[in-house]
Scaffold this active site. Structure first.
Site, mmCIF file in Angstrom:
data_model
loop_
_atom_site.group_PDB
_atom_site.id
_atom_site.type_symbol
_atom_site.label_atom_id
_atom_site.label_comp_id
_atom_site.label_asym_id
_atom_site.label_seq_id
_atom_site.Cartn_x
_atom_site.Cartn_y
_atom_site.Cartn_z
ATOM 1 N N ASP A 114 -7.455 5.563 3.308
ATOM 2 C CA ASP A 114 -6.305 5.530 4.209
ATOM 3 C C ASP A 114 -5.109 6.227 3.575
ATOM 4 O OD1 ASP A 114 -7.696 4.028 6.137
ATOM 5 O OD2 ASP A 114 -7.331 2.205 5.005
ATOM 6 N N HIS A 115 -4.099 6.478 4.373
ATOM 7 C CA HIS A 115 -2.893 7.134 3.877
ATOM 8 C C HIS A 115 -1.975 6.134 3.178
ATOM 9 C CE1 HIS A 115 -3.544 10.984 5.897
ATOM 10 N NE2 HIS A 115 -4.082 10.266 6.874
ATOM 11 N N ILE A 116 -1.222 6.639 2.218
ATOM 12 C CA ILE A 116 -0.153 5.840 1.617
ATOM 13 C C ILE A 116 1.006 5.890 2.612
ATOM 14 C CG2 ILE A 116 1.500 5.732 -0.287
ATOM 15 C CD1 ILE A 116 -0.732 7.029 -2.037
#
Length: 189
Positions: free
Chosen positions: A88-90
């Protein structure tokens, strides 16, 4: 007489066709994936082969998407539209758009032996699903699933267990045996 011969020959031809299709996919689209005997993937499946492993007699249903770093045990079946997500994205860097914040380090998602994953399930990265678990259709798995648990919902929660302690022990002994091909009841393979 000729019809009977064709009926007994058809399952063999079907098995040969499946094996050939799988071999072609593993040497082209899924190059680098490591799979066991009897692995079968349906149509329109996206597998990122980076560190993808699947045991013997694993089935991945149509329109599924498998991210990198996924390990799947023997006898496991994924229905259609199953998604195992990637990194997932930060999203918690003030002043930086999510798109440019990067991604956390990848981790392995593990799916045990003899797991049944229902239609439309989403599994988040880094989750471990224990042996013999059943994931109900449409569930979103956000945390580890205990062995032999039946889970469902959003987020997925334990509903009950497949077997009692004696049944789990017997099933685990079976899973320790060498893998073997079996037929679907009521339908020739």
């Amino acid at each position: 007489m000729a019809v009977n011969n064709m009926v007994t020959l058809y399952p063999s031809l079907k098995s040969i066709g499946k094996a050939l299709r799988t071999w072609i996919l593993l040497h082209t689209k899924y190059r680098g994936a490591v799979v066991g005997t009897g692995f079968h993937v349906a149509g329109d499946v996206l597998i990122f082969p980076s560190d993808f492993t699947a045991g013997d007699y694993v089935y991945i249903g149509p329109h599924s998407e498998i991210a990198p770093h996924v390990h799947i045990g023997n006898y496991t079946s994924l229905s259609s539209y199953v998604v195992i997500t990637g990194a997932d994205h930060i999203f918690d860097k003030p002043g930086v758009p999510i798109r440019y914040s990067g991604r956390p380090a990848s981790c392995i998602t593990r799916v045990g032996h003899d797991v049944l994953i229902g239609h439309g399930v989403t599994i988040m990265r880094g989750v471990t699903i224990g042996n013999g678990a059943v994931i109900g259709a449409g569930a979103v798995v956000t945390k580890d699933v205990p062995p032999y648990a039946i889970v469902g919902g959003v987020p997925a929660k334990v509903i009950r267990y497949r077997f009692d302690a004696v049944g789990i022990e017997a099933h685990e002994r079976m899973l320790e045996l060498p893998t073997r091909h079996g037929g679907h009841l009521g339908r020739p393979e």
